[in-house]
Design a protein around this motif. Sequence first.
Motif, mmCIF file in Angstrom:
data_model
loop_
_atom_site.group_PDB
_atom_site.id
_atom_site.type_symbol
_atom_site.label_atom_id
_atom_site.label_comp_id
_atom_site.label_asym_id
_atom_site.label_seq_id
_atom_site.Cartn_x
_atom_site.Cartn_y
_atom_site.Cartn_z
ATOM 1 N N ALA A 232 0.835 -1.205 0.000
ATOM 2 C CA ALA A 232 0.000 0.000 0.000
ATOM 3 C C ALA A 232 0.862 1.245 0.000
ATOM 4 O O ALA A 232 1.988 1.250 0.518
ATOM 5 C CB ALA A 232 -0.924 0.007 1.218
ATOM 6 N N ILE A 233 0.307 2.316 -0.599
ATOM 7 C CA ILE A 233 0.901 3.651 -0.529
ATOM 8 C C ILE A 233 -0.105 4.547 0.177
ATOM 9 O O ILE A 233 -1.253 4.668 -0.257
ATOM 10 C CB ILE A 233 1.232 4.210 -1.919
ATOM 11 N N MET A 234 0.309 5.144 1.279
ATOM 12 C CA MET A 234 -0.525 6.099 2.009
ATOM 13 C C MET A 234 -0.099 7.502 1.593
ATOM 14 O O MET A 234 1.077 7.870 1.754
ATOM 15 C CB MET A 234 -0.336 5.932 3.517
ATOM 16 N N LEU A 235 -1.031 8.279 1.072
ATOM 17 C CA LEU A 235 -0.723 9.618 0.569
ATOM 18 C C LEU A 235 -1.381 10.657 1.471
ATOM 19 O O LEU A 235 -2.612 10.744 1.537
ATOM 20 C CB LEU A 235 -1.223 9.759 -0.873
ATOM 21 N N VAL A 236 -0.568 11.431 2.173
ATOM 22 C CA VAL A 236 -1.066 12.462 3.085
ATOM 23 C C VAL A 236 -0.762 13.813 2.452
ATOM 24 O O VAL A 236 0.395 14.250 2.389
ATOM 25 C CB VAL A 236 -0.392 12.333 4.469
ATOM 26 N N THR A 237 -1.807 14.503 1.969
ATOM 27 C CA THR A 237 -1.595 15.724 1.197
ATOM 28 C C THR A 237 -2.819 16.639 1.301
ATOM 29 O O THR A 237 -3.890 16.201 1.739
ATOM 30 C CB THR A 237 -1.349 15.382 -0.289
ATOM 31 N N ASP A 238 -2.640 17.882 0.898
ATOM 32 C CA ASP A 238 -3.780 18.805 0.877
ATOM 33 C C ASP A 238 -4.319 18.980 -0.543
ATOM 34 O O ASP A 238 -5.125 19.861 -0.805
ATOM 35 C CB ASP A 238 -3.404 20.160 1.474
ATOM 36 N N GLY A 239 -3.861 18.140 -1.488
ATOM 37 C CA GLY A 239 -4.431 18.220 -2.821
ATOM 38 C C GLY A 239 -3.524 17.637 -3.889
ATOM 39 O O GLY A 239 -2.313 17.471 -3.684
ATOM 40 N N ALA A 240 -4.139 17.327 -5.055
ATOM 41 C CA ALA A 240 -3.399 16.833 -6.212
ATOM 42 C C ALA A 240 -4.001 17.479 -7.452
ATOM 43 O O ALA A 240 -5.216 17.397 -7.682
ATOM 44 C CB ALA A 240 -3.493 15.314 -6.301
ATOM 45 N N THR A 241 -3.165 18.116 -8.257
ATOM 46 C CA THR A 241 -3.666 18.870 -9.414
ATOM 47 C C THR A 241 -3.984 17.968 -10.597
ATOM 48 O O THR A 241 -4.610 18.404 -11.553
ATOM 49 C CB THR A 241 -2.620 19.909 -9.841
ATOM 50 N N GLY B 218 -7.306 19.061 5.480
ATOM 51 C CA GLY B 218 -7.915 20.383 5.410
ATOM 52 C C GLY B 218 -9.368 20.314 4.991
ATOM 53 O O GLY B 218 -9.897 19.267 4.599
ATOM 54 N N ARG B 219 -10.033 21.476 5.063
ATOM 55 C CA ARG B 219 -11.469 21.534 4.776
ATOM 56 C C ARG B 219 -11.771 21.728 3.292
ATOM 57 O O ARG B 219 -12.887 21.471 2.839
ATOM 58 C CB ARG B 219 -12.103 22.675 5.572
ATOM 59 N N GLU B 220 -10.801 22.207 2.527
ATOM 60 C CA GLU B 220 -11.035 22.457 1.112
ATOM 61 C C GLU B 220 -11.185 21.143 0.352
ATOM 62 O O GLU B 220 -10.475 20.184 0.613
ATOM 63 C CB GLU B 220 -9.883 23.267 0.525
ATOM 64 N N SER B 221 -12.136 21.118 -0.614
ATOM 65 C CA SER B 221 -12.413 19.892 -1.364
ATOM 66 C C SER B 221 -12.154 20.056 -2.856
ATOM 67 O O SER B 221 -12.635 19.251 -3.668
ATOM 68 C CB SER B 221 -13.864 19.463 -1.136
ATOM 69 N N ALA B 222 -11.371 21.076 -3.203
ATOM 70 C CA ALA B 222 -11.153 21.355 -4.624
ATOM 71 C C ALA B 222 -10.482 20.190 -5.339
ATOM 72 O O ALA B 222 -10.748 19.923 -6.515
ATOM 73 C CB ALA B 222 -10.310 22.626 -4.766
#
Length: 1092
Positions: free
Chosen positions: A367-376, A401-405
């Motif tokens: 598994a790869i666990m990805l901890v981030t605030d976004g991916a473009t 974070g709260r943003e869901s963009a």
Amino acid sequence: MQRNWRIFCSHVCCATFLFWITVGMTVVDVLGSQQGIPLSVVKLWASAFGGEIKSISTKYSGSQLLQKELYKYKEYEKSVRIEEVDGAKLVKNLAESMEETFRRKAEAVRRLVEAAEEAHLQHEENPDLQYEYFNAVLINEVDEAGNNVELGGEFVLEPNDHFNNLSVNLSLSVVQVPTNMYNKDPAIVNGVYWSEALNKVFVDNFERDPSLIWQYFGSAKGFFRQYPGIKWYPDEHGVISFDCRNRKWYIQAATSPKDVVILVDVSGSMKGLRLTIARQTVSSILDTLGDDDFFNIIAYNQEIHYVEPCLNGTLVQADRTNKDHFREHLDKLFAKGIGLLGNALTEAFTILNDFNQTGRGSICSQAIMLVTDGATEMYDDVFAKYNWPDRKVRIFPYLIGRESAFADNLKWMACANKGYFTQISTLADVQENVMRYLHVMSRPKVIDHEHDTVWTEAYVDSALAQAHKLGESEGPIPMTTVAMPVFSTKNETRNQGILLGVVGTDVPVQELMKTIPKHKLGIHGYAFAITNNGYILTHPDLRPLYQEGQKRRKPNYSSVDLSEVEWEDTEDVLRNAMVNRKTGSFSMEVKKTVDKGKRVLKMHNDYYYTDIKGTPFSVGVALSRGHGKLFFKGNVSVEAGLHDLEQPDVALADEWTYCNTDEYHEHRYLTQIQAIKLYLTGRKPHIKCDRELVEQVLFDAVVTAPVEAYWTGLALNKSENSDKGVEIAYLGTRTGLSRINLFVAPEQLTNQDFLTAEDKEGVFNADHFPLWYKRAAEQVPGTFVYSIPFSSGADNKSVVLASTAIQLQDDRKSPIVAAVGIQMKLDFFQRKFWTASRQCAALDGKCTISCDNEDIKCYLIDNNGFILVSEDYSQTGHFFGEVEGAVMNKLLLMGSFKRITLYDYQALCKEYAGSSDSAHSLLDPFSAVKWLLTEIVIFLLEFNLYSWWNFDLTVKAQRAQRGRTMMVPCDTVYQAFVSERTIKETTGNIDCEGCMRTFVIQQIPSSNLFMVVVDNNCDCSSAPPVSMEPIEIMYNESLKCERLKFQKDRKRPDSCHPFHPEENAVECGRALSLSPHLTTALLPLLTLLMCR
């Protein structure tokens, strides 16, 4: 690595020693007597004192009488024989006994699995279900009007000694719901309702096997059903931190072993609160990894940063030490730059592929666990290259974070790679959301319907113990848990692989120890067991506590490797054979420390080992060569044996199992002697006893009975022991039988703990013979060993213990049958010494020299260099080298004493917890304002009861640690000393900066003692002392890196379920928020705070 360090350390110690000898003083060997200290006079003193104390010790111990009795039986009784213990047969029988114990526990758990799955199959989910259940926290609670609170109710509780004297209900279970969950959540209420069916099985299991302790069901929804029912108590902050889903037994049973790469976004957008949440998320992921898992952590922005640079391109085992090491590095992460996720994903896939091909790691799930605030973007090109079409590596993105963009991109990654997406906006969300990946990883196992039985390493659940309010005296006790997963068997959900939870029961390590036949292991022998990872399940040298007598355990107590206690096996031959579940034998010279590590016994051990079928464990026994394998056996009539066994001065080893009194409830209150009597007379046919041990303990009772009569005669003779210098006489045999006779009233005893349960080293217990027995066995036959208990060495009410082994001298086989001894007052013993040291051979009785002279100093030391008698009473019990460093160095140089280097890989060292770097930044005014605003924002954004309790208390705990000295695990090297038996007397002198200091050392006959007489006219205080203090082994960065990379042999679990072709991966995540119930409850409080 440890072997190289030992060679280095030995060279350093040698060099240091020679330096001080050369620089500090010049040694001149002198043959014959020294002027001022005649050797003949010291020899006279030693002979007089030796004769006096041997006479006292022999007379009051009854050693000669017991020796005669044994020879009488040997010569005239045909049934008496000497047998040699077969180590291979012994370990085979022991493994079978343990296997039977484990099998019964596993069967109980399997019955729970079957009942749980059937109950769920018959249940239809009802979102409007209302059901009153017994909440573990609320039972027997009343409101102000005196009425039972909701989900409480009257719940009958009665104390039960089988459950640590806690008050329990043997008819019903209780349900615990984590603090951060809603008691009446429909999912929880439905789960509690159908799992009520387990109550009947809990009770039935306990009736079938009364040795069972806690049985439980941990639900995937979060609640915990425990039998027997017991009241739970919050801590002082009103919190119960226990959540069954992050317990090792739950995680091991729910998932297969896994290799995990954690990617942490440290680009500039992750500053502040987001990075704080990210750190906590990574830490929570680490909590879900166990000893069968492997991992690494990579931080990324425009570059790839391994959190531990030393471990570039590899994975390490997720043991406690490695996880704690990585947690320390998490605090060093800081956010800047831009995030190039594609490079990080490529690196993670490369590591997993390369590591898998080496044959290391779990060789199972990935598994790869990805901890981030976004991916473009979606990075489908990376997945196409490395993971499709097989999709063997699951992707678990955590949007911080709260943003869901960017939520859609991250969720697509999860869905396209059989993973799960979740959003974490507050610290309170972390634990619940992190654990969701476990249920995804469990899908293949559920679809396969494989109920793998898992066993944990030995551990203590401190949170559970706190909730049960276990006192210091009750525990908690180390245990292993057997657990199995519970699946949904409904056809309509089969390909979804729904995990309902995990059932389990605990097996205390002390129950395993009851199966060990201590009498066959002998005086220095012992049994031990290890896990598939080489960690100790049970071993007499395992020291899990910070300090003896305390209940606080070391952080790494459950992952102590066998090689860290059997460290003389530098090639890990014994360890690796046991890890790989082989059957065989092994021999080596060992140095065993006794008496709180201050003394050392050198012996040759033969090891025998085999696997325990149906478990990941292997068991071994160690038998010392020579008398350790010999057993003196005989038969006597039941009537004679019971008559002598029931005498008031007789006791049997408390922690030995002569008869199994746990199997039936009505037998629990029987003493071992009572059980033996009922067994032999046939009045309790259901009692199971070790017939061979019972027969031999009867034999020992009869053989030692004359000693009791002899002691009684001495006690009744008023002319004997008029000054009450001798207080106790005692004996012990190989079967754990002991006899004690008091020559003074109990309240007059100087050391009242001796030979009681408080005196752990002085009595027979689960894993060792008494210290006085073990030391006597290594003395020359017919001689006594004398010592001062270290616990009372500096006490004005100290005592001296004297003991000797009773050995049958035979041309071929000479077993040690028993040991006898006495306890005498220290001042009585010392008076005998000073009286003897005033004697001389002068015809007129006028002695030119005595220990009263100010020109000399007289000491009495034992064979390990500890002082029993000194003119300065405060030196009693101290090591001689700390008082007379120059003389001790000379004795070492001449070979009168030997220095033995020992290693302690379970040591604790002091570490100063200074202020962190972040605290220093507050000195800058701008930083201080920025920090204050950040703290306020974090508080307002995250505030709910759970995060307040957990986050705030963690911060307080961290601040409380700053500026304090902490005890942390470390490795140490230290010295022990032992006299050379062949050197009975020696003399010497030392040039101490212009004056010559002479000394004489003379062995006390028939003892382990030496008289040392030192010239007091020459000051040698400038010579360094000889210390026994441990020295921490300091590893440089290169060596630390090698230790991290080095992986010892381990046996992978037999079962592996990485993926299943029928798996339905459509359910792959969503953004989460606080539950509406919790939000409604917290809104008024949040509004009030904001108004302020």
